[in-house]
Design an enzyme around this catalytic site. Structure first.
Site, mmCIF file in Angstrom:
data_model
loop_
_atom_site.group_PDB
_atom_site.id
_atom_site.type_symbol
_atom_site.label_atom_id
_atom_site.label_comp_id
_atom_site.label_asym_id
_atom_site.label_seq_id
_atom_site.Cartn_x
_atom_site.Cartn_y
_atom_site.Cartn_z
ATOM 1 C CB SER A 1 0.147 -5.664 0.868
ATOM 2 O OG SER A 1 -0.178 -6.316 2.076
ATOM 3 C CG ASP B 1 14.066 -1.074 12.533
ATOM 4 O OD1 ASP B 1 12.844 -1.323 12.699
ATOM 5 O OD2 ASP B 1 14.963 -1.894 12.785
ATOM 6 C CB SER C 1 -6.900 -2.024 9.794
ATOM 7 O OG SER C 1 -7.626 -3.105 9.259
ATOM 8 C CE1 TYR D 1 -2.012 -5.350 11.042
ATOM 9 C CE2 TYR D 1 -4.214 -6.141 10.502
ATOM 10 C CZ TYR D 1 -3.127 -5.331 10.227
ATOM 11 O OH TYR D 1 -3.162 -4.487 9.127
ATOM 12 C CG LEU E 1 -2.115 -0.932 1.084
ATOM 13 C CD1 LEU E 1 -2.607 -1.415 2.444
ATOM 14 C CD2 LEU E 1 -3.220 -0.208 0.335
ATOM 15 C CE LYS F 1 -2.440 -1.622 11.559
ATOM 16 N NZ LYS F 1 -1.726 -0.506 10.884
HETATM 17 N N1 NAP Z 1 -2.949 -4.974 3.137
HETATM 18 C C1 NAP Z 1 -4.099 -4.865 3.796
HETATM 19 O O1 NAP Z 1 -5.072 -5.570 3.505
HETATM 20 C C2 NAP Z 1 -4.232 -3.867 4.906
HETATM 21 C C3 NAP Z 1 -5.519 -3.620 5.420
HETATM 22 C C4 NAP Z 1 -5.663 -2.659 6.428
HETATM 23 C C5 NAP Z 1 -4.551 -1.983 6.886
HETATM 24 N N2 NAP Z 1 -3.313 -2.266 6.374
HETATM 25 C C6 NAP Z 1 -2.176 -1.508 6.883
HETATM 26 O O2 NAP Z 1 -1.507 -0.906 5.795
HETATM 27 C C7 NAP Z 1 -0.140 -0.689 6.134
HETATM 28 C C8 NAP Z 1 0.748 -1.181 5.004
HETATM 29 O O3 NAP Z 1 0.634 -2.571 4.934
HETATM 30 P P1 NAP Z 1 0.826 -3.428 3.610
HETATM 31 O O4 NAP Z 1 -0.362 -4.308 3.557
HETATM 32 O O5 NAP Z 1 1.168 -2.604 2.451
HETATM 33 O O6 NAP Z 1 2.056 -4.334 4.098
HETATM 34 P P2 NAP Z 1 3.450 -4.714 3.456
HETATM 35 O O7 NAP Z 1 3.326 -4.978 2.006
HETATM 36 O O8 NAP Z 1 3.964 -5.794 4.340
HETATM 37 O O9 NAP Z 1 4.322 -3.393 3.649
HETATM 38 C C9 NAP Z 1 4.774 -3.009 4.917
HETATM 39 C C10 NAP Z 1 5.797 -1.899 4.737
HETATM 40 O O10 NAP Z 1 6.251 -1.507 6.036
HETATM 41 C C11 NAP Z 1 7.680 -1.531 6.067
HETATM 42 N N3 NAP Z 1 8.077 -1.932 7.422
HETATM 43 C C12 NAP Z 1 7.862 -3.112 8.049
HETATM 44 N N4 NAP Z 1 8.397 -3.109 9.265
HETATM 45 C C13 NAP Z 1 8.964 -1.889 9.428
HETATM 46 C C14 NAP Z 1 9.692 -1.275 10.479
HETATM 47 N N5 NAP Z 1 9.986 -1.937 11.596
HETATM 48 N N6 NAP Z 1 10.108 -0.011 10.321
HETATM 49 C C15 NAP Z 1 9.854 0.662 9.167
HETATM 50 N N7 NAP Z 1 9.182 0.128 8.131
HETATM 51 C C16 NAP Z 1 8.759 -1.135 8.261
HETATM 52 C C17 NAP Z 1 8.106 -2.528 4.992
HETATM 53 O O11 NAP Z 1 9.361 -2.191 4.434
HETATM 54 P P3 NAP Z 1 10.749 -2.880 4.925
HETATM 55 O O12 NAP Z 1 10.517 -4.345 4.984
HETATM 56 O O13 NAP Z 1 11.759 -2.438 3.905
HETATM 57 O O14 NAP Z 1 11.016 -2.277 6.268
HETATM 58 C C18 NAP Z 1 7.010 -2.306 3.937
HETATM 59 O O15 NAP Z 1 7.359 -1.254 3.088
HETATM 60 C C19 NAP Z 1 0.074 -1.393 7.463
HETATM 61 O O16 NAP Z 1 0.027 -0.436 8.503
HETATM 62 C C20 NAP Z 1 -1.116 -2.325 7.563
HETATM 63 O O17 NAP Z 1 -1.444 -2.637 8.899
HETATM 64 C C21 NAP Z 1 -3.122 -3.199 5.403
#
Ligand code: NAP
Length: 342
Positions: free
Chosen positions: A255, A94, A184, A218, A44, A222
């Site tokens: 994602s 981080d 979320s 989780y 995202l 949120k």
């Molecule tokens: N996908 C869904 O369905 C969904 C639904 C509701 C809410 N969300 C929320 O949307 C957000 C993005 O999630 P996503 O689904 O896109 O997940 P994702 O593909 O796993 O991406 C997570 C991102 O966060 C970074 N990250 C992870 N740990 C970190 C840390 N300790 N410090 C800094 N950066 C960190 C990762 O980069 P690096 O690994 O390079 O650090 C990556 O760019 C999250 O907050 C998630 O809870 C997602």
């Protein structure tokens, strides 16, 4: 003053919304603006970066744990949005380390450029049945999604406030510098069992015996995202009307976040999920449109939070959480920065 109404969001309502919700990305010219997306190298976050590039944001900053992944994403922006002429910078962040989070904020505060938008998107879902602590001694989801995201918000609010005093770019006149905390819809389903624990809430969240399972953790994290958005909205940068803070739900999107659950489950989720592009329209909306401070954005509109959040117990839990966060932040050697923001 009318009592704030929460809402329940049943699994059926979720399925209905997932199948039929339709919303478009706001049409806005972000020329002259700078947008930071944490976790902007994939999922995202990267989809949000592309939205900001399509809107001509003059500078986009991608931050995550891996500079290599951020640099690869930064290069890809120009392939995915060939018309983009702005600058994409990368920074290491981080959130599982307070020291690294503080350094990141200090570097950004020392940067001479403006900062108009922060999408606090970086977040994790814990691995099934795995209670893992960071080097700072906190359960990882609690620290990344909860504590460090809150710390970053407090430390960067003055930068947004300072930007509010700068020239307003012509294409996005009414827009205030904005911090959007990525929450979320799963916050609606959290039972938040640790809210009933006597004593410290953060100690309870950090107690392996009170780690119910990865899914519940989780969901709790949120709820914390929603709390953070509502508490940051009470700070002077926001109450003065200069800066906006809200929280936002992207919806269930493709994602890497469910990779922890194994390839089969992750594949099934990604097969039925929205594209990250669709979900990230919510981030463009929450970070550029005039929402109420502390609002929760869902399907590109302001939406009531859960009944728990607005209940007396929820309010008490939010206040307790925030007080305990500030007690922790006060021990991190950043008193003068905290005093600027609080
Ligand atoms: N996908 C869904 O369905 C969904 C639904 C509701 C809410 N969300 C929320 O949307 C957000 C993005 O999630 P996503 O689904 O896109 O997940 P994702 O593909 O796993 O991406 C997570 C991102 O966060 C970074 N990250 C992870 N740990 C970190 C840390 N300790 N410090 C800094 N950066 C960190 C990762 O980069 P690096 O690994 O390079 O650090 C990556 O760019 C999250 O907050 C998630 O809870 C997602």
């Amino acid at each position: 003053m009318t009592e704030e109404q929460g809402q329940n969001y049943s699994p059926l309502a979720f399925i209905w919304g997932h199948l039929f919700a339709s919303f478009s990305a706001p049409d806005i010219d972000l020329t002259g603006r700078t947008a930071l997306v944490t976790g902007g190298n994939g999922g995202l976050g990267y989809a949000a970066v592309l939205h900001f590039a399509r809107c001509n944001a003059s500078r986009i900053i991608i931050a995550s744990r891996s500079l290599t992944r951020c640099q690869a994403a930064a290069q890809k922006v120009y392939e995915d949005v060939p018309s983009y002429r702005g600058v994409v910078d990368v920074m290491e962040l981080d959130l599982s380390s307070f020291a690294n989070t503080i350094k990141f904020c200090q570097d950004l505060n020392a940067d001479k450029g403006r900062l108009d938008i922060i999408v606090a998107n970086a977040g994790i879902q814990p691995k099934p049945e795995t209670f893992k602590q960071t080097g700072d001694g906190y359960e990882e989801t609690l620290q990344v999604n909860g504590l460090a995201t809150a710390l970053m918000g407090v430390l960067l609010l003055p930068k947004l406030e300072e930007t509010a005093g700068r020239e307003v770019p012509a294409g996005s006149k009414g827009m205030k510098p904005t911090l959007s905390i990525v929450a979320s819809e799963v916050h609606y389903w959290s039972k938040f069992p640790q809210a009933n624990a006597p004593g410290s809430l953060i100690d309870a969240l950090n107690d392996p015996a009170q780690f119910v399972d990865f899914n519940e953790r989780y969901q709790v994290s949120k709820v914390l995202s929603v709390f953070i958005g509502r508490e940051l909205a009470k700070l002077p940068a926001v109450t003065s009307g200069k800066v906006l803070v809200n929280s936002v739900n992207p919806g269930m999107c493709q994602s890497a976040i469910r990779d922890n659950m194994g390839p089969v489950i992750a594949w099934i989720f990604n097969a039925i999920a929205w594209s990250a592009e669709k979900g990230a329209r919510n981030f463009l909306y929450s970070s550029t449109q005039p929402t109420m401070p502390g609002a929760f954005i869902h399907h590109c509109r302001e939406t009531p939070v859960s009944t728990f959040v607005v209940s007396p117990k929820g309010r008490e839990t939010q206040e307790k959480y925030w007080k305990e966060c500030l007690d922790i932040f006060r021990k991190l050697g950043v008193d003068s920065e905290l005093d600027r923001a609080l």
